[in-house]
Design a protein around this motif. Structure first.
Motif, PDB file in Angstrom:
ATOM      1  N   GLY A   1     -14.690 -16.506  -9.151  1.00  0.00           N
ATOM      2  CA  GLY A   1     -15.198 -17.904  -8.850  1.00  0.00           C
ATOM      3  C   GLY A   1     -14.241 -19.013  -8.727  1.00  0.00           C
ATOM      4  N   LEU A   2     -12.946 -18.459  -8.145  1.00  0.00           N
ATOM      5  CA  LEU A   2     -11.931 -19.445  -8.237  1.00  0.00           C
ATOM      6  C   LEU A   2     -12.160 -20.431  -7.002  1.00  0.00           C
ATOM      7  CD1 LEU A   2      -9.177 -20.275  -8.999  1.00  0.00           C
ATOM      8  CD2 LEU A   2      -8.143 -18.794  -7.608  1.00  0.00           C
ATOM      9  N   TRP A   3     -12.160 -21.639  -7.388  1.00  0.00           N
ATOM     10  CA  TRP A   3     -12.303 -22.657  -6.391  1.00  0.00           C
ATOM     11  C   TRP A   3     -11.215 -22.544  -5.079  1.00  0.00           C
ATOM     12  CZ3 TRP A   3     -10.359 -23.601 -11.154  1.00  0.00           C
ATOM     13  CH2 TRP A   3      -8.904 -23.905 -11.435  1.00  0.00           C
ATOM     14  N   PRO A   4     -11.570 -23.095  -3.995  1.00  0.00           N
ATOM     15  CA  PRO A   4     -10.607 -23.035  -2.661  1.00  0.00           C
ATOM     16  C   PRO A   4      -9.610 -24.162  -2.988  1.00  0.00           C
ATOM     17  CG  PRO A   4     -12.725 -24.009  -2.235  1.00  0.00           C
ATOM     18  CD  PRO A   4     -12.830 -23.070  -3.416  1.00  0.00           C
TER      19      PRO A   4
ATOM     20  N   GLY B   1     -14.657 -23.206 -17.477  1.00  0.00           N
ATOM     21  CA  GLY B   1     -15.752 -24.131 -17.283  1.00  0.00           C
ATOM     22  C   GLY B   1     -15.404 -25.531 -16.588  1.00  0.00           C
ATOM     23  N   LEU B   2     -13.988 -25.735 -16.271  1.00  0.00           N
ATOM     24  CA  LEU B   2     -13.533 -26.940 -15.750  1.00  0.00           C
ATOM     25  C   LEU B   2     -13.074 -26.952 -14.299  1.00  0.00           C
ATOM     26  CD1 LEU B   2     -11.067 -28.331 -18.614  1.00  0.00           C
ATOM     27  CD2 LEU B   2     -13.546 -29.060 -18.432  1.00  0.00           C
ATOM     28  N   LYS B   3     -13.810 -27.775 -13.704  1.00  0.00           N
ATOM     29  CA  LYS B   3     -13.561 -27.666 -12.264  1.00  0.00           C
ATOM     30  C   LYS B   3     -12.275 -28.567 -11.866  1.00  0.00           C
ATOM     31  CE  LYS B   3     -18.325 -26.987 -10.819  1.00  0.00           C
ATOM     32  NZ  LYS B   3     -19.427 -27.403  -9.823  1.00  0.00           N
ATOM     33  N   PRO B   4     -11.610 -28.622 -10.789  1.00  0.00           N
ATOM     34  CA  PRO B   4     -10.462 -29.268 -10.468  1.00  0.00           C
ATOM     35  C   PRO B   4     -10.948 -30.791 -10.728  1.00  0.00           C
ATOM     36  CG  PRO B   4     -10.531 -27.532  -8.766  1.00  0.00           C
ATOM     37  CD  PRO B   4     -11.783 -27.542  -9.675  1.00  0.00           C
ATOM     38  N   GLY B   5     -10.129 -31.783 -11.586  1.00  0.00           N
ATOM     39  CA  GLY B   5     -10.469 -32.877 -11.745  1.00  0.00           C
ATOM     40  C   GLY B   5     -11.215 -33.215 -13.051  1.00  0.00           C
TER      41      GLY B   5
ATOM     42  N   LYS C   1     -12.444 -15.608 -15.260  1.00  0.00           N
ATOM     43  CA  LYS C   1     -13.672 -16.040 -14.633  1.00  0.00           C
ATOM     44  C   LYS C   1     -13.624 -17.388 -14.591  1.00  0.00           C
ATOM     45  CE  LYS C   1     -16.376 -12.024 -15.729  1.00  0.00           C
ATOM     46  NZ  LYS C   1     -17.401 -11.452 -16.296  1.00  0.00           N
ATOM     47  N   PHE C   2     -13.990 -18.306 -13.520  1.00  0.00           N
ATOM     48  CA  PHE C   2     -14.163 -19.534 -13.533  1.00  0.00           C
ATOM     49  C   PHE C   2     -15.717 -20.258 -13.385  1.00  0.00           C
ATOM     50  CE2 PHE C   2      -9.643 -18.709 -12.577  1.00  0.00           C
ATOM     51  CZ  PHE C   2      -9.168 -19.605 -13.347  1.00  0.00           C
TER      52      PHE C   2
END
Length: 203
Positions: free
Chosen positions: A112-115, A169-173, A201-202
Motif C-alpha cells: 500500500g505504499l504511495w507513489p 494510517g497517515l498519507k503523505p501530508g 502496511k500503509f
C-alpha cells in the motif's frame, strides 16, 4: 500534558516553518503555533516527523543518548543477499563519525505504499531491493551514506517509526495529534531484534 504531532512528511518538504523560495515547508501543512520538530528529515526523504510543544520531550526523543530506535524503509539499487548487509550491521566509519551497528534486513516491498512524486530514477538493467534499517543516531544523511558505502545506493528513503510511534494510517501530508503525560518507552535502549520482521502496511 504535552502535545505530540505525528506527521508524514512528503518528499521535497523542508523541515522548517520559515518560508523557502524553492520548496514547501512545514508551515504549508501544519497550521499550529508553538510546536517544534524533534529531529529532522532531509528534504529528499519521506515519512515520520515528530513535533512537540515540550522542549524536554523534544530533547528526549531526538538526542542519541536516549537510544531511541528509528526504523527506515529503504529502496536501494542492487540485489544484495543477507551477507551483503553485514557492513551495515557492524560499526561503519563514515569519516566524520563511526556508526553504531544497525539492524538491517531484506524485506518485501511495503504494502500500500504511495507513489513518490516525482518518481524515483529507474534503471532497467539494475534491480532494486527494499531494506528495513534500524539505527539510533540519526546523523545527517546517515542512512544514505551507509548504504552508499556498502555498495547499495539509496533510491528512496522513508522513516516508518521513531520508538513506538509510526506513520501507520497517515498519507503523505497528513498528521495525527496525541497527548502524552509520560513517555517511559523513549528511554528504553534499542534491543537487537531477530530476522523475519512483519511486513509494513500503509493501507
Amino acid at each position: 500534558m504535552s502535545r505530540l504531532i505525528l506527521f508524514n512528511k512528503p518528499y521535497g518538504v523542508i523541515c522548517q516553518f520559515t518560508p523557502d523560495n524553492k520548496h514547501p515547508t512545514l508551515k504549508d501543512y501544519l497550521k499550529m503555533p508553538g510546536v517544534y520538530a524533534a529531529g529532522r528529515l532531509d528534504t529528499d526523504s519521506e515519512g515520520l516527523l515528530i513535533l512537540t510543544d515540550d522542549g524536554a520531550l523534544q530533547h528526549r526523543i531526538s538526542h542519541p543518548r536516549h537510544k531511541q530506535p528509528k526504523t527506515y524503509l529503504v529502496q536501494v539499487e542492487g540485489a544484495p543477499n543477507d551477507a551483503a548487509l553485514r557492513p551495515l550491521r557492524e560499526r561503519m566509519d563514515l569519516g566524520d563519525f563511526v556508526t553504531q551497528p544497525a539492524i538491517a534486513n531484506i524485506i518485501d516491498e511495503p504494502q500500500g505504499l504511495w507513489p513518490r512524486n516525482p518518481p524515483i530514477r529507474e534503471r532497467k538493467n539494475i534491480p532494486d531491493t527494499w531494506l528495513e534499517i534500524v539505527i539510533i543516531e540519526g546523523k545527517n544523511r546517515q542512512i544514505r551514506r551507509m548504504t552508499a558505502k556498502a555498495g547499495l545506493p539509496t533510491l528512496r528513503l522513508i522513516r516508518y517509526s521513531v520508538g513506538e510511534w509510526t506513520i501507520q494510517g497517515l498519507k503523505p501530508g497528513e498528521w495525527r495529534e496525541i497527548e502524552v503525560d509520560n513517555t517511559p518507552e523513549i528511554d528504553e535502549p534499542l534491543q537487537r531484534r531477530g530476522e523475519g520482521r512483519g511486513k509494513k502496511k500503509f493501507s
